[in-house]
Design a protein around this motif. Structure first.
Motif, PDB file in Angstrom:
ATOM      1  N   ASN A  96       0.862  -1.186   0.000  1.00  0.00           N
ATOM      2  CA  ASN A  96       0.000   0.000   0.000  1.00  0.00           C
ATOM      3  C   ASN A  96       0.893   1.228   0.000  1.00  0.00           C
ATOM      4  OD1 ASN A  96      -2.498  -1.517   0.253  1.00  0.00           O
ATOM      5  ND2 ASN A  96      -1.854  -1.954   2.353  1.00  0.00           N
ATOM      6  N   ILE A  97       0.887   1.939  -1.113  1.00  0.00           N
ATOM      7  CA  ILE A  97       1.782   3.073  -1.302  1.00  0.00           C
ATOM      8  C   ILE A  97       1.065   4.380  -0.963  1.00  0.00           C
ATOM      9  CG2 ILE A  97       3.334   4.275  -2.882  1.00  0.00           C
ATOM     10  CD1 ILE A  97       4.146   1.398  -2.364  1.00  0.00           C
ATOM     11  N   HIS A  98       1.692   5.191  -0.173  1.00  0.00           N
ATOM     12  CA  HIS A  98       1.180   6.523   0.175  1.00  0.00           C
ATOM     13  C   HIS A  98       1.945   7.594  -0.608  1.00  0.00           C
ATOM     14  CE1 HIS A  98       0.881  10.162   2.829  1.00  0.00           C
ATOM     15  NE2 HIS A  98      -0.391   9.813   2.787  1.00  0.00           N
ATOM     16  N   LYS A  99       3.250   7.667  -0.360  1.00  0.00           N
ATOM     17  CA  LYS A  99       4.126   8.545  -1.132  1.00  0.00           C
ATOM     18  C   LYS A  99       5.452   7.818  -1.381  1.00  0.00           C
ATOM     19  CE  LYS A  99       2.296  13.035   0.279  1.00  0.00           C
ATOM     20  NZ  LYS A  99       2.612  14.375   0.834  1.00  0.00           N
ATOM     21  N   MET A 100       6.023   8.130  -2.522  1.00  0.00           N
ATOM     22  CA  MET A 100       7.259   7.466  -2.921  1.00  0.00           C
ATOM     23  C   MET A 100       8.067   8.421  -3.782  1.00  0.00           C
ATOM     24  SD  MET A 100       7.558   3.870  -5.081  1.00  0.00           S
ATOM     25  CE  MET A 100       6.555   4.511  -6.455  1.00  0.00           C
ATOM     26  N   SER A 101       9.388   8.294  -3.720  1.00  0.00           N
ATOM     27  CA  SER A 101      10.236   9.083  -4.609  1.00  0.00           C
ATOM     28  C   SER A 101      11.380   8.218  -5.122  1.00  0.00           C
ATOM     29  CB  SER A 101      10.795  10.323  -3.900  1.00  0.00           C
ATOM     30  OG  SER A 101      11.772   9.969  -2.944  1.00  0.00           O
ATOM     31  N   PHE A 102      11.902   8.591  -6.280  1.00  0.00           N
ATOM     32  CA  PHE A 102      13.078   7.941  -6.856  1.00  0.00           C
ATOM     33  C   PHE A 102      14.237   8.933  -6.790  1.00  0.00           C
ATOM     34  CE2 PHE A 102      10.567   5.028 -10.006  1.00  0.00           C
ATOM     35  CZ  PHE A 102      10.064   4.317  -8.929  1.00  0.00           C
ATOM     36  N   CYS A 103      15.349   8.497  -6.194  1.00  0.00           N
ATOM     37  CA  CYS A 103      16.526   9.344  -6.041  1.00  0.00           C
ATOM     38  C   CYS A 103      17.717   8.763  -6.782  1.00  0.00           C
ATOM     39  CB  CYS A 103      16.907   9.479  -4.565  1.00  0.00           C
ATOM     40  SG  CYS A 103      15.748  10.419  -3.582  1.00  0.00           S
ATOM     41  N   ASN A 104      18.677   9.630  -7.083  1.00  0.00           N
ATOM     42  CA  ASN A 104      19.939   9.147  -7.635  1.00  0.00           C
ATOM     43  C   ASN A 104      20.926   8.883  -6.494  1.00  0.00           C
ATOM     44  OD1 ASN A 104      20.803  11.691  -6.849  1.00  0.00           O
ATOM     45  ND2 ASN A 104      21.065  12.480  -8.927  1.00  0.00           N
ATOM     46  N   ARG A 105      22.136   8.550  -6.852  1.00  0.00           N
ATOM     47  CA  ARG A 105      23.151   8.185  -5.867  1.00  0.00           C
ATOM     48  C   ARG A 105      23.411   9.313  -4.855  1.00  0.00           C
ATOM     49  NH1 ARG A 105      26.950   4.236  -6.711  1.00  0.00           N
ATOM     50  NH2 ARG A 105      26.520   4.349  -8.958  1.00  0.00           N
ATOM     51  N   ASN A 106      23.239  10.547  -5.296  1.00  0.00           N
ATOM     52  CA  ASN A 106      23.493  11.700  -4.433  1.00  0.00           C
ATOM     53  C   ASN A 106      22.308  12.050  -3.536  1.00  0.00           C
ATOM     54  OD1 ASN A 106      26.069  12.038  -5.587  1.00  0.00           O
ATOM     55  ND2 ASN A 106      25.189  13.219  -7.287  1.00  0.00           N
ATOM     56  N   GLY A 107      21.255  11.240  -3.607  1.00  0.00           N
ATOM     57  CA  GLY A 107      20.084  11.493  -2.774  1.00  0.00           C
ATOM     58  C   GLY A 107      19.171  12.571  -3.307  1.00  0.00           C
ATOM     59  N   LYS A 108      19.338  12.949  -4.562  1.00  0.00           N
ATOM     60  CA  LYS A 108      18.488  13.981  -5.152  1.00  0.00           C
ATOM     61  C   LYS A 108      17.184  13.354  -5.642  1.00  0.00           C
ATOM     62  CE  LYS A 108      18.573  17.877  -8.345  1.00  0.00           C
ATOM     63  NZ  LYS A 108      19.392  18.661  -9.298  1.00  0.00           N
ATOM     64  N   HIS A 109      16.056  13.868  -5.169  1.00  0.00           N
ATOM     65  CA  HIS A 109      14.740  13.346  -5.547  1.00  0.00           C
ATOM     66  C   HIS A 109      14.414  13.801  -6.971  1.00  0.00           C
ATOM     67  CE1 HIS A 109      13.642  12.187  -1.352  1.00  0.00           C
ATOM     68  NE2 HIS A 109      14.505  13.157  -1.069  1.00  0.00           N
ATOM     69  N   LEU A 110      14.240  12.850  -7.873  1.00  0.00           N
ATOM     70  CA  LEU A 110      14.007  13.177  -9.280  1.00  0.00           C
ATOM     71  C   LEU A 110      12.586  12.864  -9.738  1.00  0.00           C
ATOM     72  CD1 LEU A 110      17.411  11.923 -10.746  1.00  0.00           C
ATOM     73  CD2 LEU A 110      16.779  14.239 -10.049  1.00  0.00           C
TER      74      LEU A 110
END
Length: 220
Positions: A161-175
């Protein structure tokens, strides 16, 4: 009208025109083009049984040079499939999935919005540039619950059950940001390698489903 007022009016008009031209230029360089009924593009990802169940009328592909997002309906399920060039060579063994992360208040500007008018699907905010460099960190907020995880030779699959999600790169930047608008929605996510690239498949539906829905796709 005094000279001062005329000057102020001209300044305001110049600013408005400048903002419009900048917005148009940004959209031209970083925005998406749209293609309809491109239902054959990802047909090979589905099993033979489900290939015939793909709705050939409802299929929309938002695409630009760096990435694309395709929306399908198959067997009463809404399916979104991402292709991101900077993740084409991702080694699935390096995929990081982090739970209980704080996603609120993350600066997403400058970004582009997808699915904002489709309530069953997550509102997606995608940055103008996606410098993943073949490394992906999946952040799940504290309200998200992962129920099952599956792995195979060519895929990693999450069901929960997904509420919020983000995909980040190696540097932790949310893209990329995925927001179910204050709700927790049953979601199947598959990170699938095929044809020398990565496909990120997300499944949602108004009907109840469990992790068995993954049988819709060819997984090894």
């Amino acid at each position: 009208m005094t000279k001062k007022q005329k000057l102020l009016l001209k300044l305001v008009l110049a600013l408005l025109v400048g903002f419009f031209l900048i917005s148009m230029s940004i959209t031209q360089f970083f925005g998406y083009s749209v293609k309809f009924r491109d239902y054959n593009r990802h047909k090979f990802l589905f099993t033979k049984e489900y290939q015939s169940k793909i709705d050939t009328l409802f299929c929309v592909r938002d695409y630009r040079e760096s990435d694309s997002y395709s929306s399908y309906i198959c067997d009463s399920c809404n399916i979104g499939i991402w292709e991101i060039k900077s993740l084409d060579k991702l080694d699935l063994s390096t995929l990081e999935i982090v739970s209980n992360t704080t996603i609120e208040g993350v600066n997403s500007y400058p970004a582009y919005g997808l699915n904002y008018k489709l309530t069953i699907l997550p509102a997606i905010t995608v940055r103008w540039k996606l410098p993943f460099k073949n490394h992906l960190i999946v952040n799940l907020d504290e309200y998200t619950e992962i129920i099952e995880r599956f792995e195979g030779k060519d895929y990693v699959c999450l069901y929960g059950n997904i509420h919020k999600m983000s995909f980040c790169n190696r540097n932790g930047k949310h893209l990329l940001f995925f927001d179910y608008r204050g709700k927790k929605e049953p979601t199947l996510i598959i990170f699938k390698r095929a044809r020398n690239r990565l496909y990120i498949i997300m499944v949602n539906s108004e009907r109840k489903f469990d992790s068995g829905i993954k049988e819709m796709f060819k997984l090894k």
